[in-house]
Design a protein around this motif. Sequence first.
Motif, mmCIF file in Angstrom:
data_model
loop_
_atom_site.group_PDB
_atom_site.id
_atom_site.type_symbol
_atom_site.label_atom_id
_atom_site.label_comp_id
_atom_site.label_asym_id
_atom_site.label_seq_id
_atom_site.Cartn_x
_atom_site.Cartn_y
_atom_site.Cartn_z
ATOM 1 N N PHE A 1 0.783 -1.174 0.061
ATOM 2 C CA PHE A 1 -0.047 -0.005 0.166
ATOM 3 C C PHE A 1 0.749 1.326 0.017
ATOM 4 N N ILE A 2 1.747 1.167 0.921
ATOM 5 C CA ILE A 2 2.867 2.469 0.707
ATOM 6 C C ILE A 2 3.474 2.520 -0.556
ATOM 7 N N ALA A 3 3.824 1.491 -1.382
ATOM 8 C CA ALA A 3 4.246 1.757 -2.686
ATOM 9 C C ALA A 3 3.298 2.358 -3.502
ATOM 10 N N VAL A 4 2.058 1.760 -3.427
ATOM 11 C CA VAL A 4 1.152 2.333 -4.382
ATOM 12 C C VAL A 4 0.709 3.617 -3.815
ATOM 13 N N PHE A 5 0.492 3.817 -2.613
ATOM 14 C CA PHE A 5 0.070 5.464 -2.413
ATOM 15 C C PHE A 5 1.085 6.565 -2.844
ATOM 16 N N TRP A 6 2.521 6.272 -2.494
ATOM 17 C CA TRP A 6 3.379 7.180 -3.035
ATOM 18 C C TRP A 6 3.878 6.895 -4.530
ATOM 19 N N GLY A 7 3.037 6.323 -5.286
ATOM 20 C CA GLY A 7 2.951 6.195 -6.715
ATOM 21 C C GLY A 7 2.097 6.732 -7.275
ATOM 22 N N PHE A 8 0.772 6.850 -6.668
ATOM 23 C CA PHE A 8 -0.300 7.390 -7.368
ATOM 24 C C PHE A 8 -0.469 8.678 -6.879
ATOM 25 N N MET B 1 -3.469 2.146 -12.772
ATOM 26 C CA MET B 1 -4.022 0.903 -12.365
ATOM 27 C C MET B 1 -3.231 -0.277 -12.963
ATOM 28 N N THR B 2 -2.792 -0.023 -14.168
ATOM 29 C CA THR B 2 -2.241 -1.055 -14.878
ATOM 30 C C THR B 2 -1.126 -1.510 -13.986
ATOM 31 N N PHE B 3 0.003 -0.599 -13.585
ATOM 32 C CA PHE B 3 0.787 -0.703 -12.890
ATOM 33 C C PHE B 3 0.887 -1.108 -11.605
ATOM 34 N N MET B 4 -0.309 -0.937 -10.836
ATOM 35 C CA MET B 4 -0.490 -1.413 -9.529
ATOM 36 C C MET B 4 -0.883 -2.936 -9.525
ATOM 37 N N LEU B 5 -1.859 -3.258 -10.548
ATOM 38 C CA LEU B 5 -2.200 -4.503 -10.799
ATOM 39 C C LEU B 5 -1.093 -5.642 -11.267
ATOM 40 N N ALA B 6 0.039 -5.024 -11.882
ATOM 41 C CA ALA B 6 1.360 -5.652 -12.283
ATOM 42 C C ALA B 6 2.221 -5.653 -11.178
ATOM 43 N N VAL C 1 -1.598 -10.406 -8.350
ATOM 44 C CA VAL C 1 -1.444 -11.585 -9.403
ATOM 45 C C VAL C 1 0.083 -11.818 -8.996
ATOM 46 N N LYS C 2 0.165 -13.166 -8.679
ATOM 47 C CA LYS C 2 1.514 -13.769 -8.446
ATOM 48 C C LYS C 2 2.118 -14.304 -9.655
ATOM 49 N N ARG C 3 1.267 -14.792 -10.489
ATOM 50 C CA ARG C 3 1.697 -15.635 -11.772
ATOM 51 C C ARG C 3 1.144 -14.954 -13.039
ATOM 52 N N VAL C 4 1.681 -13.761 -13.428
ATOM 53 C CA VAL C 4 1.497 -12.983 -14.619
ATOM 54 C C VAL C 4 1.689 -13.885 -16.018
ATOM 55 N N PRO C 5 0.750 -13.849 -17.053
ATOM 56 C CA PRO C 5 0.871 -14.494 -18.099
ATOM 57 C C PRO C 5 2.265 -13.910 -18.873
ATOM 58 N N PHE D 1 2.652 -13.066 -22.109
ATOM 59 C CA PHE D 1 2.500 -11.986 -22.992
ATOM 60 C C PHE D 1 2.219 -10.901 -22.045
ATOM 61 N N MET D 2 2.106 -10.690 -20.624
ATOM 62 C CA MET D 2 1.701 -9.529 -19.930
ATOM 63 C C MET D 2 2.937 -9.298 -19.166
ATOM 64 N N SER D 3 3.724 -10.174 -18.855
ATOM 65 C CA SER D 3 4.792 -10.237 -17.872
ATOM 66 C C SER D 3 5.680 -8.960 -17.907
ATOM 67 N N TRP D 4 5.945 -8.106 -19.312
ATOM 68 C CA TRP D 4 6.665 -7.283 -19.539
ATOM 69 C C TRP D 4 6.309 -5.963 -18.670
ATOM 70 N N VAL D 5 4.858 -6.052 -18.470
ATOM 71 C CA VAL D 5 4.301 -4.687 -17.823
ATOM 72 C C VAL D 5 5.092 -4.454 -16.539
ATOM 73 N N ARG D 6 5.334 -5.506 -15.644
ATOM 74 C CA ARG D 6 5.761 -5.282 -14.179
ATOM 75 C C ARG D 6 7.192 -4.460 -14.174
ATOM 76 N N TYR D 7 7.877 -4.683 -15.309
ATOM 77 C CA TYR D 7 9.263 -3.967 -15.392
ATOM 78 C C TYR D 7 8.966 -2.550 -15.562
ATOM 79 N N LEU D 8 7.936 -2.110 -16.261
ATOM 80 C CA LEU D 8 7.603 -0.751 -16.308
ATOM 81 C C LEU D 8 6.959 -0.098 -14.929
ATOM 82 N N SER D 9 6.535 -0.962 -14.132
ATOM 83 C CA SER D 9 5.899 -0.293 -13.121
ATOM 84 C C SER D 9 6.715 -0.111 -11.892
#
Length: 744
Positions: free
Chosen positions: A547-554, A661-666, A671-675, A677-685
């Motif tokens: 939550f701290i990571a999300v709050f001070w990102g949002f 929202m996308t960065f937060m979900l990734a 989600v522990k196991r991201v597909p 074809f979507m796993s690259w999003v987490r590295y931009l988050s």
Amino acid sequence: MDSSASTIARTKSEQLEKVSTSQSLSRAGSAETILNVDGNGGPSFSGKSSFGRKILGTSPGKKASHHSRRSRSAQLKLDHSEDVTSGAALSRASSASLGFSFSFTGFTAPPEDILADLPTFSDDDNAKDPEAGNTRRKIISEPTLPIYIKFTELSYKVILKGLATTTEKEIINGITGSASPGELLALMGPSGSGKTTLLNLLGGRIASNSLEGSITYNDEPYTKSLKSRIGFVTQDDVLFAHLTVRETLTYAALLRLPKTMSRQHKEERAMDVIYELGLDRCQDTMIGGSFVRGVSGGERKRVSIGNEIIINPSVLLLDEPTSGLDSTTALRIVQVLHDIAEAGKTVITTIHQPSSRLYHRFDKLILLGKGSLLYFGKASEAMVYFSSIGCSPLISMNPAEFLLDLANGNLNDVTMPSDLEDKVQIENLGSDVRNDKPSTTDVHEYLVEAYESRVADKEKKKLMAPLPVNEDMKATMSARRSDWGANWMQQYSILSWRGLKERRHDYLSWMRITQVIATAIILGLLWWHTDVTTVKGLQDQAGLLFFIAVFWGFFPVFTAIFTFPQERAMLKKERSVNMYRLSAYFIARTTSDLPLDLFLPVIFLVIVYFMAGLRQSIEAFTLTMLTVFLSIIAAQGLGLAIGASLMDVRKATTLASVTVMTFMLAGGFFVKRVPVFMSWVRYLSFNYHTYRLLLKVQYGKAPPSINVSKLGNGVTEVGAMVAMIFGYRLLAYISLRRMKLHAA
């Protein structure tokens, strides 16, 4: 008794200064005359300058306190000239203080005994600020380079692109005129008549590829070197709300005045402008805005004027300077412009519907109707001209109101010219419907044809006359001034301090502080001394870290997206006059806020960290703080990039919501196991990297119950965050570079 009265009358007449009537319509007149008494005891009129001269008969022993008690409205002063009819002279004279046109109403001079009791007046009264009431300094002492503006057969069209067709719309058509130093030229006409477009053309603010005709400055075409010699005051006052009057003008002086001037001299120049414009009473008052109480509308407009005259321009252009002001305040603004013109500057202003007193402050007038020229010449002779073509008012009215009625094609309470009357009768013969008055189109065509046949050729010949400008003066005008008034580091320093002073009120507002503290207390109570020895407690604490990571990102993203869209008008205004480099502004804007941005997170973490019972060590607390700082700076970069690329608050908010929202979900918590074809999003988050760094600080190795992949040493996460910090800001800078912030 008759002989004695005649002798007294002659004595009084000899005590008053004699002024040549041939100067009554010149710049020196400025719509002020004095009542004289002729040798027969009757009243007569003579012109008198209102700038820098004293009327004879004023006792040198008068005290300043006596001057301050004098009322300007008590001065019964009337202009007179042998060049125009008596009706025009009386119309011009009404500007002194009476507020209605003597062209249409009779005037009876006061009895001689009343004249004898009237106090004498001095032009020293003009040195008083009309609002503050204290003495003003004269404007910049250094000489002004005179610039004569001529424009002939100006036409301008815009292309309107529709879904299926493309059409051309003519904004102005065949405008010819001129403006000289020491003159106040008014561009008047109804809404949509092309006033602002013409003003922008004269100021070189519209691309010339759609322009027909010519505009010359001292018989030379427009060049970039003229940009620093032309001051442009927009209709909307683009000013920082939380800066004081003195701070606003001081920062303008530091950034715009030449490098050759010292900082002390620049600050003194700013104070000279403050005193000249009568702003010394409110110099320490904030400008104010929609939600901030500040100076009055008239004072705000004078600050906008001061921003331009501080560089001692040769030409001053103003777009609707009296818009939204009451008649008295508007008169004060026009009087300021009158004094600026007296200092040798060429002043051109658009005006919508001035009062009669405002109208008679103008030296020259351009009357526009549907983009065409209806009149150009002395403002005092406009009524005489329209009377000569058969348009005279039937009742007493404001001359400006009368002229605007004609420009709109309205002939109510106006005599109808015989040509128009004949045209109406001819039209009635072929129609079943009888019209007593011509249409607005017929009136407009008649006025345009009348001007072209009676005056246009004469004015064009005047424009062909050689100017009193030698080659040295032309060379001086063409000489390019230094582009920047300060070097890069000075610009950065000035803009940083200005940014801190402007935005500290928003960042340190009680609303924001209360919001952060309340959120921190709620989190501390919910996660009060979490027991990490149990699996459930460990998972709860991991949720707090996420939550701290999300709050001070949002929070920083939705603060930063407003940065450039809100300052777009200011950025465009200041960049159009080469006030500073874009790089200096961008870096100052993105770094000056850091102390303010990092103040609230410190308070937040101090509350949450110890209430939630996180790892109790100085090292862990410091690393947690640094991790949150990295998250904030990276999130700010994303917000700046989105805001700069779209420059629209609604669009930017929508895009930022989806992105965050996308960065937060990734982020690795939901989600522990991201597909794949979507796993690259987490590295931009930045949420993903911040969460992993916080886990690393608290636990060293990821506990099995949290189900997080191997944390490593954190270098990868830190490197990704640093890349985001610079990458997003580089994208924002490129977006600003691609915008058309410069005037044409």
